[in-house]
Design an enzyme around this catalytic site. Structure first.
Site, PDB file in Angstrom:
ATOM      1  CG  ASP A   1     -20.611  25.691  22.783  1.00  0.00           C
ATOM      2  OD1 ASP A   1     -20.152  26.101  22.023  1.00  0.00           O
ATOM      3  OD2 ASP A   1     -21.657  24.597  22.157  1.00  0.00           O
TER       4      ASP A   1
ATOM      5  CB  SER B   1      -1.041   0.044   1.219  1.00  0.00           C
ATOM      6  OG  SER B   1      -0.157  -0.020   2.456  1.00  0.00           O
TER       7      SER B   1
ATOM      8  CE1 TYR C   1      -3.557  -8.642   2.069  1.00  0.00           C
ATOM      9  CE2 TYR C   1      -2.169 -10.082   0.659  1.00  0.00           C
ATOM     10  CZ  TYR C   1      -2.108  -9.101   1.425  1.00  0.00           C
ATOM     11  OH  TYR C   1      -1.218  -8.383   1.694  1.00  0.00           O
TER      12      TYR C   1
ATOM     13  N   GLY D   1       5.386  -9.151   5.081  1.00  0.00           N
ATOM     14  CA  GLY D   1       6.434  -8.633   6.255  1.00  0.00           C
ATOM     15  C   GLY D   1       5.737  -9.243   7.494  1.00  0.00           C
ATOM     16  CG  ASP D   2       8.234 -10.575  10.858  1.00  0.00           C
ATOM     17  OD1 ASP D   2       8.349  -9.206  10.740  1.00  0.00           O
ATOM     18  OD2 ASP D   2       9.217 -11.029  11.520  1.00  0.00           O
TER      19      ASP D   2
ATOM     20  CB  THR E   1      13.644  -3.955   6.946  1.00  0.00           C
ATOM     21  OG1 THR E   1      13.652  -5.159   5.639  1.00  0.00           O
ATOM     22  CG2 THR E   1      15.083  -3.552   6.635  1.00  0.00           C
TER      23      THR E   1
HETATM   24  C1  SPV Z   1     -20.698  21.125  18.814  1.00  0.00           C
HETATM   25  O1  SPV Z   1     -20.117  19.860  19.007  1.00  0.00           O
HETATM   26  O2  SPV Z   1     -20.005  22.058  19.276  1.00  0.00           O
HETATM   27  C2  SPV Z   1     -21.772  21.348  17.899  1.00  0.00           C
HETATM   28  C3  SPV Z   1     -22.608  20.437  17.859  1.00  0.00           C
HETATM   29  O3  SPV Z   1     -21.940  22.502  17.427  1.00  0.00           O
HETATM   30  S1  SPV Z   1     -23.882  20.492  18.937  1.00  0.00           S
HETATM   31  O4  SPV Z   1     -23.234  20.434  20.146  1.00  0.00           O
HETATM   32  O5  SPV Z   1     -24.720  19.335  18.568  1.00  0.00           O
HETATM   33  O6  SPV Z   1     -24.387  21.802  18.542  1.00  0.00           O
HETATM   34 MG    MG Z   2     -20.657  24.047  18.415  1.00  0.00          MG
END
Ligand code: SPV
Ligand code: MG
Length: 434
Positions: A209, A14, A80, A95-96, A127
């Protein structure tokens, strides 16, 4: 005289860059017969974090040039299975290093398939030296560079049926998003991207928030995450702030290598959406929000950075028509994706939105955050045309109860012995951090 059949040998890779370890495997492999090399398709590579920095064609050409390689084919699955059933090689050489770790399951599968025709697995000692390590490190470092990381979300949208993002808010959660790999149905799987949530970034700082944690601090978090990871980042940009600030911020994020910002169509003092109509929240006008999107798009220097518009109509109980009208308008204004949010447990309104939107718009990525409607599987979201699913807060919500519990027990017992069993070992934490 009975001429002996030339044995068929198969080895799959890969890698983007060849080092002496790969050449060693190829040299060993060709001793057993005619060697077919498989290169893992991009779709399969992303399942175990080998995101390619060169095209599949370039990879094929790279292996075709190696003396002793008879032909090069594409292997489409990490298992695979398809290739082996078709080729029925006498030997598979690897490779192992896959004897331990998540790839062990692939190894077991290969042994089982080979046993059907008495094929053998040959394992070459991996390696390990400074040179090989330096090449591996360089590949990883390349992936963390802005020019590779930024476009990776767009690339994943083409490679994955649904892009899975998990919340991160610092280096250690970034490492968890980066390194967690699971086995499912014989294949490996992992998260594709990271969501830097305003809720969790604020919570980690003990703050509400409400856009109190400013952009400079949010950018510090982005930097902390970027320092130790390679996966693409989607930043929760709250309302995006003033248009005059937004145009600067998108440029900064673009330059840093962030892939997308999601901004929500609210204005004034933002509260978390999961409060819904229990607190006062004001939705922006369609006109103002479209202006913010289009000014943001104009400020960008690449077509890779995405501005995703988040619609709060269902959260604020403004109805489906309002949500859809906004979606059409935001796309028209240049939004590169639409996030539709809901705080209902029942996913009906999310499905209705997606199904209706997809009737006229087949292309624009749809993003969902199933915190409330968490019974919906990724496969069901795909059926409704969803492209990105964000697990927005689960790491934070799992870590904090565990920490509270530990703190309580230490206080109660006047020592730490009682909590020891539930703790990660020092060895594991050292391994998690390179
Ligand atoms: C956050 O994760 O801050 C978001 C998503 O804005 S929510 O909390 O669902 O609003
Ligand atoms: Mg948010």
């Amino acid at each position: 005289m009975n001429k002996e059949r030339v044995k068929k040998v198969y080895a799959c890779f890969s890698t983007d860059v060849l080092h002496e370890g790969h050449i060693n495997i190829i040299n060993e492999a060709q001793k057993y017969g005619e060697l077919t090399v498989g290169v893992l398709s991009d779709e399969a590579c992303v399942k175990f974090d080998r995101f390619s920095t060169i095209s599949l064609d370039e990879k094929i050409k790279m292996f075709e040039k190696i003396p002793g390689v008879s032909r090069v084919i594409i292997q489409k699955n990490t298992t695979y299975k398809d290739v082996l059933d078709d080729l029925k090689p006498d030997y598979v050489v690897h490779g192992d290093n896959w004897k331990s770790g998540p790839q062990r399951i692939i190894r077991d599968g290969v042994i089982e398939i080979l046993s059907k025709w008495d094929g053998k697995l040959i394992e070459v000692p991996y390696t390990r030296n400074e040179n090989v390590k330096a090449i591996d490190d360089t590949t990883r470092e390349k992936l963390s560079m802005p020019e590779y990381r930024r476009k990776r979300l767009g690339q994943l949208l083409k490679l994955r049926p649904i892009v899975k993002a998990i919340e991160v808010h610092n280096g250690i959660t970034g490492l968890i998003a980066e390194k967690t790999v699971v086995e499912r149905d014989g294949e490996l799987d992992q998260f594709d991207a990271m969501w830097i949530s305003s809720l969790c970034d604020s919570t980690a700082k003990g703050k509400p928030d409400i856009e109190l944690v400013d952009m400079s601090s949010r950018l510090d978090t982005v930097n902390d995450v970027m320092d130790v990871t390679t996966k693409p980042i989607i930043l929760d940009g709250d309302t995006g702030g003033l248009v005059e600030h937004f145009v600067y911020n998108v440029r900064t994020l673009e330059r840093m290598g962030v892939s997308a910002i999601i901004i929500e169509d609210k204005t004034g003092l933002k509260k978390n959406s999961l409060f819904g109509t229990e607190v006062k929240q004001t939705q922006d006008t369609i006109e103002n929000f479209c202006y913010k999107i289009s000014e943001g798009k104009k400020a960008l220097r690449t077509s890779e950075f995405m501005i995703i518009a988040r619609i709060e109509s269902l959260i604020l109980e403004q109805g489906m028509d309002d949500a859809l009208n906004r979606a059409y308008a935001y796309v028209e204004a240049g939004a590169d994706g639409i996030m539709i949010h809901s705080r209902k447990k029942d996913p009906a309104e999310i499905f209705e939105f997606c199904d209706t939107f997809r009737k006229t718009n087949k292309e624009t990525p749809i993003v969902v955050v199933p915190t409330s409607f968490n019974m919906v599987t990724e496969e069901e979201f795909v059926e409704h045309g969803v492209n990105i699913v964000i697990y927005a807060n689960q790491l934070t919500r799992s870590a904090f109860p565990a920490m509270q519990d530990t703190a309580t027990k230490i206080l109660q017992c006047h020592r730490a012995k009682e909590v020891d069993e539930s703790l990660m070992s020092i060895k594991d934490i050292i391994t998690l951090i390179d």
